[in-house]
Design an enzyme around this catalytic site. Structure first.
Site, short mmCIF file in Angstrom:
data_model
loop_
_atom_site.label_atom_id
_atom_site.label_comp_id
_atom_site.label_asym_id
_atom_site.label_seq_id
_atom_site.Cartn_x
_atom_site.Cartn_y
_atom_site.Cartn_z
CG ASN A 1 -0.25 -0.25 2.52
OD1 ASN A 1 0.74 -0.98 2.57
ND2 ASN A 1 -0.74 0.34 3.57
CD GLN B 1 -3.20 -0.01 -1.79
OE1 GLN B 1 -3.03 0.60 -2.83
NE2 GLN B 1 -3.78 0.53 -0.73
CB SER C 1 -10.91 -3.02 1.28
OG SER C 1 -11.62 -1.95 1.84
CB THR D 1 -29.60 -8.53 8.58
OG1 THR D 1 -30.47 -9.19 9.49
CG2 THR D 1 -30.34 -8.17 7.31
CB CYS E 1 -3.11 2.12 9.09
SG CYS E 1 -3.81 1.34 7.65
C1 LIG Z 1 -6.63 -0.19 2.95
C2 LIG Z 1 -5.96 -1.50 3.10
C3 LIG Z 1 -6.41 -2.42 4.02
C4 LIG Z 1 -7.54 -2.12 4.98
O1 LIG Z 1 -8.77 -2.06 4.37
P1 LIG Z 1 -9.92 -1.18 5.06
O2 LIG Z 1 -11.16 -1.62 4.40
O3 LIG Z 1 -9.57 0.26 4.79
O4 LIG Z 1 -9.88 -1.49 6.51
C5 LIG Z 1 -5.77 -3.64 4.11
N1 LIG Z 1 -4.72 -3.93 3.31
C6 LIG Z 1 -4.26 -3.07 2.40
C7 LIG Z 1 -3.11 -3.46 1.53
C8 LIG Z 1 -4.85 -1.82 2.25
O5 LIG Z 1 -4.38 -0.96 1.35
#
Ligand SMILES: *Cc1c(COP(=O)(O)O)cnc(C)c1O
Length: 261
Positions: A19, A47, A67, A105, A192
């Protein structure tokens, strides 16, 4: 990795693409080793989805996470792909939803939205990369013209839209503030850790010194960042870096050849 797998290793999990520095891992080879050693292979592909072609079957990926909000779906929705035949414990007990794995749900609008977002993100990956990569390379080449500047991560084995550069002698946080004032949204590492002043663990683990890791800039571009935008970034960033270096005691010491610490 082959050596790290032991008799009692249950799972190997590796990010598909990093990331912060965009490095793409040799997923096919890693999957092949796991397969040979009969260890489950999971990849965090958050990513990578929508930026590189992924085929869990062809690549031998047993489990994959993604995500939604990184591909313009809602926050709070994601996917865990689990190959048929892998038994994992339930996350939330008490209901049959999501095959019993996560009772409660389902959030149907978010699920439908993610489906649409994935379709849109994966429709023309190669065409998007063909537009984004040359722009990204132009940014890299332009920014590396500044002295005492380095590209973090591999030049080619990286996400098309990722750029991560360290500028010695300055603080990434001040750089971000000044870029923000100029209408450029950037990051110095990962969301983060954006509240923390510690340097990125990723940059430290690829061998950067603390003070260099501190002066890092991460830019992410998609196909909507135009050639004109690239020109603008190449005009603003060097000016801001030079301005910050003029004010930096660290830079002054560096230029005098003194040890900075
Ligand atoms: C953003 C990200 C996450 C976390 O996902 P969220 O839905 O934002 O909690 C995990 N791994 C990578 C490589 C990311 O870029």
């Amino acid at each position: 990795m082959r050596k790290a797998i032991r008799e009692d290793t249950a799972l190997v999990t590796i990010m598909y693409a990093n990331n912060e520095i965009g490095t793409i891992q040799p997923i096919d080879e890693i999957a092949a080793i796991c397969n040979e050693k009969k260890v489950i292979f999971h990849t965090d592909a958050v990513q990578a989805v929508g930026h590189v072609e992924i085929d869990v079957h062809k690549q031998g990926i047993d489990m994959l996470s993604l995500s939604g909000h990184k591909i313009h779906a809602q926050k709070g929705i994601g996917v865990l792909y689990i190959r048929k035949g892998i038994a994992i414990p339930n996350l939330i007990h008490g209901g049959g939803q999501e095959r019993g794995k996560r009772a409660g749900t389902e959030n149907v609008p978010a699920i439908v939205g993610l489906g649409v977002a994935i379709e849109a993100a994966t429709r023309n990956i190669a065409e998007k990369a063909a537009i984004i990569t040359p722009r990204r390379n132009r940014l890299i080449d332009g920014l590396l013209k500044l002295p005492y500047t380095r590209l973090n991560g591999d030049r080619d084995k990286r996400l098309p839209g990722n750029l991560n550069i360290s500028f010695e002698g300055i603080e990434g946080e001040s750089l971000l503030l000044m870029l923000d004032l100029n209408g450029i949204c950037a990051s110095s590492g990962s969301a983060c850790t954006s509240g923390s002043l510690d340097p990125s663990h990723v940059l430290l683990s690829i061998g950067l010194k603390h003070e260099i890791a501190h002066g890092s800039l991460r830019l992410s571009i998609e196909e909507d960042v135009t050639d004109e935008d690239v020109d603008y970034i190449l005009e603003v960033v060097p000016k801001v870096v030079e301005r910050l270096r003029e004010m930096s005691p660290v830079w002054e010491k560096m230029m005098k050849g003194e040890q900075y610490q």
